[in-house]
Design a protein around this motif. Structure first.
Motif, PDB file in Angstrom:
ATOM      1  N   GLY A  87       0.821  -1.208   0.000  1.00 37.52           N
ATOM      2  CA  GLY A  87       0.000   0.000   0.000  1.00 37.52           C
ATOM      3  C   GLY A  87       0.851   1.253   0.000  1.00 37.52           C
ATOM      4  N   ALA A  88       1.895   1.274   0.816  1.00 36.54           N
ATOM      5  CA  ALA A  88       2.782   2.439   0.856  1.00 36.54           C
ATOM      6  C   ALA A  88       3.508   2.622  -0.476  1.00 36.54           C
ATOM      7  N   LEU A  89       3.976   1.528  -1.061  1.00 37.15           N
ATOM      8  CA  LEU A  89       4.676   1.620  -2.345  1.00 37.15           C
ATOM      9  C   LEU A  89       3.746   2.077  -3.464  1.00 37.15           C
ATOM     10  N   LEU A  90       2.517   1.605  -3.444  1.00 38.05           N
ATOM     11  CA  LEU A  90       1.576   2.006  -4.483  1.00 38.05           C
ATOM     12  C   LEU A  90       1.123   3.455  -4.292  1.00 38.05           C
ATOM     13  N   LEU A  91       1.022   3.924  -3.042  1.00 37.90           N
ATOM     14  CA  LEU A  91       0.759   5.345  -2.799  1.00 37.90           C
ATOM     15  C   LEU A  91       1.921   6.196  -3.308  1.00 37.90           C
ATOM     16  N   ALA A  92       3.135   5.711  -3.085  1.00 39.50           N
ATOM     17  CA  ALA A  92       4.310   6.422  -3.593  1.00 39.50           C
ATOM     18  C   ALA A  92       4.331   6.411  -5.113  1.00 39.50           C
ATOM     19  N   LEU A  93       3.853   5.316  -5.709  1.00 37.42           N
ATOM     20  CA  LEU A  93       3.822   5.209  -7.170  1.00 37.42           C
ATOM     21  C   LEU A  93       2.958   6.296  -7.796  1.00 37.42           C
ATOM     22  N   VAL A  94       1.806   6.564  -7.198  1.00 35.66           N
ATOM     23  CA  VAL A  94       0.920   7.583  -7.769  1.00 35.66           C
ATOM     24  C   VAL A  94       1.344   8.994  -7.376  1.00 35.66           C
ATOM     25  N   GLY A  95       2.427   9.120  -6.620  1.00 36.68           N
ATOM     26  CA  GLY A  95       2.979  10.430  -6.314  1.00 36.68           C
ATOM     27  C   GLY A  95       2.498  11.045  -5.020  1.00 36.68           C
ATOM     28  N   LEU A 127       6.702   0.458  -8.836  1.00 37.15           N
ATOM     29  CA  LEU A 127       5.732  -0.502  -9.368  1.00 37.15           C
ATOM     30  C   LEU A 127       6.221  -1.931  -9.153  1.00 37.15           C
ATOM     31  N   HIS A 128       7.482  -2.195  -9.481  1.00 37.98           N
ATOM     32  CA  HIS A 128       8.045  -3.536  -9.305  1.00 37.98           C
ATOM     33  C   HIS A 128       8.013  -3.951  -7.830  1.00 37.98           C
ATOM     34  N   HIS A 129       8.416  -3.054  -6.945  1.00 40.55           N
ATOM     35  CA  HIS A 129       8.411  -3.394  -5.523  1.00 40.55           C
ATOM     36  C   HIS A 129       6.986  -3.550  -4.991  1.00 40.55           C
ATOM     37  N   GLY A 130       6.046  -2.778  -5.532  1.00 45.53           N
ATOM     38  CA  GLY A 130       4.641  -2.947  -5.153  1.00 45.53           C
ATOM     39  C   GLY A 130       4.118  -4.310  -5.559  1.00 45.53           C
TER      40      GLY A 130
END
Length: 188
Positions: A74-82, A93-96
């Motif tokens: 969840g944290a990685l995907l929140l970071a993905l969207v900025g 994305l890969h780490h998510g």
């Protein structure tokens, strides 16, 4: 992990080795000073956390790992969207995907019955419709990723062991993690 005990310990050792490589890179990046920040610091941190979690999950399986990896995803995907600042989108994305795969594996196995200490417990994937498709898709992803990352590692210039901040060491860590994920998924 389902399968022979020696495979479980080898995956745990591979994950610990990958974590060590990532931590070595982080240490080398920290020595550069704040003015010369290492561009892969976030990626190395995520890979070290994932590798340590992978080793822990193999050694002591249980559903707690699934919830921890779901929170990390969840944290990685929140970071993905900025929402958590700028950064390398492809790595996030890969780490998510990796964190979601680890959550999936931890939640699919029965708590505490597998691993190197258990009797080789069985995953519940076959009992739930649709989960073999998820496992197959993740196997394809991590198999292709390992081959791609391995080909990039082979294209690294030959020479002595790369320095802690060297690109070859980061690539070796990514290959090791991809192979570990593939091996864990293969045993489901």
């Amino acid at each position: 992990m389902h399968g022979p005990t020696v495979v479980s310990w080898l995956v745990a050792a591979l994950a610990m080795g990958a974590a060590g490589l990532c931590l070595l890179r982080l240490r080398g990046a920290g020595c550069a000073g704040p003015e010369r920040r290492h561009p892969d610091r976030e990626s190395d941190t995520a890979e070290a956390v994932m590798a340590l979690g992978m080793a822990g999950m193999v050694a002591l399986p249980g559903p707690l790992w699934g919830w921890l990896f779901a929170a990390l995803a969840g944290a990685l995907l929140l970071a993905l969207v900025g929402l958590l600042g700028p950064g390398p989108r492809a790595h996030r994305l890969h780490h998510g995907v990796g964190a979601l795969a680890m959550a999936y594996m931890a939640l699919a196995m029965p708590g505490g019955s597998g691993g190197p200490h258990g009797s080789g417990g069985h995953y519940a994937a076959a009992a739930v419709p649709g989960l073999p498709l998820v496992t197959g898709a993740l196997l394809l992803y991590f198999g292709a990723y390992s081959l791609w990352a391995g080909s990039r590692l082979l294209s690294t210039p030959a020479g002595p062991l790369p320095a802690a901040g060297g690109d070859g060491l980061g690539r070796a860590c990514r290959v090791a993690m991809g192979i570990g994920m593939f091996a864990m998924l293969l045993t489901m």
